[in-house]
Motif scaffolding. Sequence first.
Motif, PDB file in Angstrom:
ATOM      1  N   LEU A 177       0.733  -1.014   0.221  1.00 27.91           N
ATOM      2  CA  LEU A 177      -0.126   0.483   0.250  1.00 27.91           C
ATOM      3  C   LEU A 177       0.829   1.134   0.018  1.00 27.91           C
ATOM      4  CD1 LEU A 177      -2.705  -0.809   2.561  1.00 27.91           C
ATOM      5  CD2 LEU A 177      -3.201  -1.066  -0.050  1.00 27.91           C
ATOM      6  N   CYS A 178      -0.252   2.166  -0.288  1.00 30.70           N
ATOM      7  CA  CYS A 178       0.141   3.764  -0.020  1.00 30.70           C
ATOM      8  C   CYS A 178       1.892   3.790  -1.352  1.00 30.70           C
ATOM      9  CB  CYS A 178       1.302   4.158   1.756  1.00 30.70           C
ATOM     10  SG  CYS A 178       0.086   3.593   2.480  1.00 30.70           S
ATOM     11  N   ARG A 179       1.462   3.429  -2.214  1.00 29.33           N
ATOM     12  CA  ARG A 179       2.576   3.870  -3.751  1.00 29.33           C
ATOM     13  C   ARG A 179       1.787   3.745  -4.274  1.00 29.33           C
ATOM     14  NH1 ARG A 179       7.401  -0.444  -3.640  1.00 29.33           N
ATOM     15  NH2 ARG A 179       5.550  -2.595  -4.367  1.00 29.33           N
ATOM     16  N   GLY A 180       1.804   4.321  -6.026  1.00 28.56           N
ATOM     17  CA  GLY A 180       1.464   4.212  -6.676  1.00 28.56           C
ATOM     18  C   GLY A 180       0.518   4.872  -7.062  1.00 28.56           C
ATOM     19  N   ASP A 181       0.237   5.367  -8.623  1.00 32.61           N
ATOM     20  CA  ASP A 181      -1.052   6.138  -8.253  1.00 32.61           C
ATOM     21  C   ASP A 181      -2.452   5.595  -8.225  1.00 32.61           C
ATOM     22  OD1 ASP A 181       0.573   8.696  -9.525  1.00 32.61           O
ATOM     23  OD2 ASP A 181       0.410   8.163 -10.982  1.00 32.61           O
ATOM     24  N   GLU A 182      -1.868   4.555  -9.060  1.00 29.01           N
ATOM     25  CA  GLU A 182      -3.739   3.688  -9.082  1.00 29.01           C
ATOM     26  C   GLU A 182      -4.033   3.850  -7.258  1.00 29.01           C
ATOM     27  OE1 GLU A 182      -1.170   0.522 -11.366  1.00 29.01           O
ATOM     28  OE2 GLU A 182      -0.621   1.929  -9.276  1.00 29.01           O
ATOM     29  N   TYR A 183      -3.298   4.073  -5.984  1.00 29.13           N
ATOM     30  CA  TYR A 183      -3.603   4.116  -4.601  1.00 29.13           C
ATOM     31  C   TYR A 183      -4.014   5.164  -3.950  1.00 29.13           C
ATOM     32  CZ  TYR A 183      -2.630   4.833   0.452  1.00 29.13           C
ATOM     33  OH  TYR A 183      -2.642   4.980   2.209  1.00 29.13           O
ATOM     34  N   ARG A 184      -3.678   6.708  -4.604  1.00 27.19           N
ATOM     35  CA  ARG A 184      -3.725   7.528  -4.516  1.00 27.19           C
ATOM     36  C   ARG A 184      -5.538   8.155  -5.610  1.00 27.19           C
ATOM     37  NH1 ARG A 184       1.849   7.832  -5.053  1.00 27.19           N
ATOM     38  NH2 ARG A 184       2.208   7.991  -6.516  1.00 27.19           N
ATOM     39  N   GLU A 185      -5.052   7.487  -7.145  1.00 26.60           N
ATOM     40  CA  GLU A 185      -6.220   7.629  -7.194  1.00 26.60           C
ATOM     41  C   GLU A 185      -7.834   7.186  -6.553  1.00 26.60           C
ATOM     42  OE1 GLU A 185      -9.779   9.769  -9.758  1.00 26.60           O
ATOM     43  OE2 GLU A 185      -7.185  10.501  -9.503  1.00 26.60           O
ATOM     44  N   ALA A 186      -7.403   5.813  -6.147  1.00 27.29           N
ATOM     45  CA  ALA A 186      -8.253   4.740  -5.260  1.00 27.29           C
ATOM     46  C   ALA A 186      -8.841   5.656  -4.468  1.00 27.29           C
ATOM     47  CB  ALA A 186      -7.607   3.771  -5.023  1.00 27.29           C
ATOM     48  N   GLY A 187      -7.487   6.460  -3.839  1.00 28.44           N
ATOM     49  CA  GLY A 187      -8.619   7.197  -1.979  1.00 28.44           C
ATOM     50  C   GLY A 187      -9.077   9.006  -2.598  1.00 28.44           C
ATOM     51  N   LYS A 188      -8.659   9.448  -3.462  1.00 25.94           N
ATOM     52  CA  LYS A 188      -9.542  10.105  -4.221  1.00 25.94           C
ATOM     53  C   LYS A 188     -10.502  10.329  -4.366  1.00 25.94           C
ATOM     54  CE  LYS A 188      -5.644  12.605  -5.603  1.00 25.94           C
ATOM     55  NZ  LYS A 188      -5.770  12.705  -6.674  1.00 25.94           N
ATOM     56  N   GLN A 189     -11.414   9.134  -5.048  1.00 26.55           N
ATOM     57  CA  GLN A 189     -12.523   7.918  -4.677  1.00 26.55           C
ATOM     58  C   GLN A 189     -13.582   8.011  -4.915  1.00 26.55           C
ATOM     59  OE1 GLN A 189     -13.538   8.655  -8.782  1.00 26.55           O
ATOM     60  NE2 GLN A 189     -12.214   9.477  -9.467  1.00 26.55           N
ATOM     61  N   MET A 190     -12.591   7.152  -3.340  1.00 26.42           N
ATOM     62  CA  MET A 190     -13.094   6.540  -2.584  1.00 26.42           C
ATOM     63  C   MET A 190     -14.067   7.654  -0.570  1.00 26.42           C
ATOM     64  SD  MET A 190     -11.065   3.625  -0.828  1.00 26.42           S
ATOM     65  CE  MET A 190     -12.218   3.075   0.243  1.00 26.42           C
ATOM     66  N   GLY A 191     -13.303   9.192  -1.352  1.00 23.59           N
ATOM     67  CA  GLY A 191     -14.133  10.465  -0.833  1.00 23.59           C
ATOM     68  C   GLY A 191     -12.388  11.337  -0.174  1.00 23.59           C
ATOM     69  N   TRP A 192     -11.191  11.018   0.326  1.00 24.86           N
ATOM     70  CA  TRP A 192     -10.134  11.666   0.666  1.00 24.86           C
ATOM     71  C   TRP A 192     -10.790  13.148   0.422  1.00 24.86           C
ATOM     72  CZ3 TRP A 192      -6.254  14.082  -1.436  1.00 24.86           C
ATOM     73  CH2 TRP A 192      -5.236  14.709  -1.078  1.00 24.86           C
ATOM     74  N   LYS A 193     -10.122  13.758   1.087  1.00 23.78           N
ATOM     75  CA  LYS A 193     -10.166  15.178   0.340  1.00 23.78           C
ATOM     76  C   LYS A 193      -8.805  16.240   0.404  1.00 23.78           C
ATOM     77  CE  LYS A 193     -14.296  15.604  -1.164  1.00 23.78           C
ATOM     78  NZ  LYS A 193     -15.444  15.166  -2.618  1.00 23.78           N
ATOM     79  N   PRO A 194      -8.338  16.766  -0.016  1.00 26.25           N
ATOM     80  CA  PRO A 194      -6.671  17.688   0.100  1.00 26.25           C
ATOM     81  C   PRO A 194      -6.695  18.476   1.265  1.00 26.25           C
ATOM     82  CG  PRO A 194      -7.867  18.534  -1.856  1.00 26.25           C
ATOM     83  CD  PRO A 194      -8.816  17.579  -1.637  1.00 26.25           C
ATOM     84  N   PRO A 195      -6.291  19.301   1.660  1.00 24.94           N
ATOM     85  CA  PRO A 195      -6.157  19.629   2.976  1.00 24.94           C
ATOM     86  C   PRO A 195      -6.398  20.903   2.832  1.00 24.94           C
ATOM     87  CG  PRO A 195      -4.212  19.020   2.861  1.00 24.94           C
ATOM     88  CD  PRO A 195      -4.521  18.157   2.068  1.00 24.94           C
TER      89      PRO A 195
END
Length: 470
Positions: free
Chosen positions: A345-363
Amino acid sequence: VKHTNTHTKHLLIQSSFVGSFAMVAVTHLLAPATMPHNPDSLSVLSYNVLLPNSVDAWWTYKMYSPPLSESDRHIGDWVYRRKLIEQRVSNVDADIVCFQEVSPTSFDSDFSFMTELGYDGVELFRKGRFRPATFWKTKKCKLAVPAAHKDRTLLTSFIKISDQKSNNEEERTPWFVLNCHLQAGKQGKRRVRQMQEGTKAIITMAKKLKVKEPETKVAAIICGDFNGGSECGAVRFLEDGFVDSNFLEDGESVSSNRKEIPMDFPLKDVANVIEREPPSTLVVPELISQMVQDGNGYENPVLAERVVERLTKIFYARATSEISGEKLMSLTDVEKWLVLINGRLCRGDEYREAGKQMGWKPPSNADELSHEELKKLVTLPSEGFLSLKGFITVYQKELEAGKFWGINHDLALLGEPLDDCGVFRARYDRMYCTSGVQPLAVIDFDSAKPCPNAEEPSDHLPVAACFISK
């Protein structure tokens, strides 16, 4: 032991410098081969060695097709790849070696073998993650003046040791080597600008070294990864001597006005001095025709229906949650998927885009953070879910980033591989010379299989040639 396959062809090569024709014997070598050596010649090897190297990044194994098995995973490691690169450099034994895609983070340790091979001179490009680096043997040539660092081009100038011993200053011919890694993607205008800037730098440096009539007589070699074939503006700029507003690349003009090379004559494509079809330098799986709707990989690419169908099957096979009749991937489902494709976990653009699609919001202070700083903050929301649309969006983003190889790897690993449609071949890596030098030998490299593979450490094949000044 070095093996050489040699074919010598006698070609009529027009000398723009002397204005006449001269019969020249150009030696055609088939790799594995060693460059011929004589005191008056200078040989150059250009090679995109494929980042990541030993430290920076981790994803090289995804570029192998079909995916490497656990027992073969070491083939994608830097230790294995480095040995192949070392063997190739040793076999060719060029006087100057131009690498592209080296990592500054681990440069000294990654390429320590170059010193062992006799390359005790080196210049590393000053900035960027993917850098060019130029090595040379100081027993053959000395740096004439400090290198010039332009936009993704590295210019070095040399005086051969044999010339340095001459009492006649006019016989001390400076040689110029422009090591290029032009911008990738839909960036035709910038690639032309990079090449225009690099060629101007050659003439400027030549004048600094008091080369007489540099526009005609300069002894220059331009090589590297052009990120485009014969149809691209940067290549046409060198081979035709100009581009103007009428020249279109990817449907767009590459220049608002006429841009001309600062030399009096167009440059010669070294691969074309031999009477045969020049070998491809990019030999990779044919993916764009299968992966992109309508087959256009650069202009607003959209995932092809066959890919969407495969992703849909993968999603429904892995989604274990359901809300209001809609199947969803839970946090656990997403983590299992990401660990399978990326190793952890915690690497790759797939991880980061999945986080955004799951509702992660930038500070709230995201505007104050760099891209790299922001990337490190992305997490998978503990209460989030990934929808089918979000899952497909992850791979749509990968497509837009040009990571066809990554999508291909993941589909195969997840049990829905694309058909094997053979290889895509292109000549993105090139070598040019001005009218002030003449090719004496050219080495051809080839691979029947998609690269990288167990014999080829990069997705690119090198180019190499030997020259003499006129």
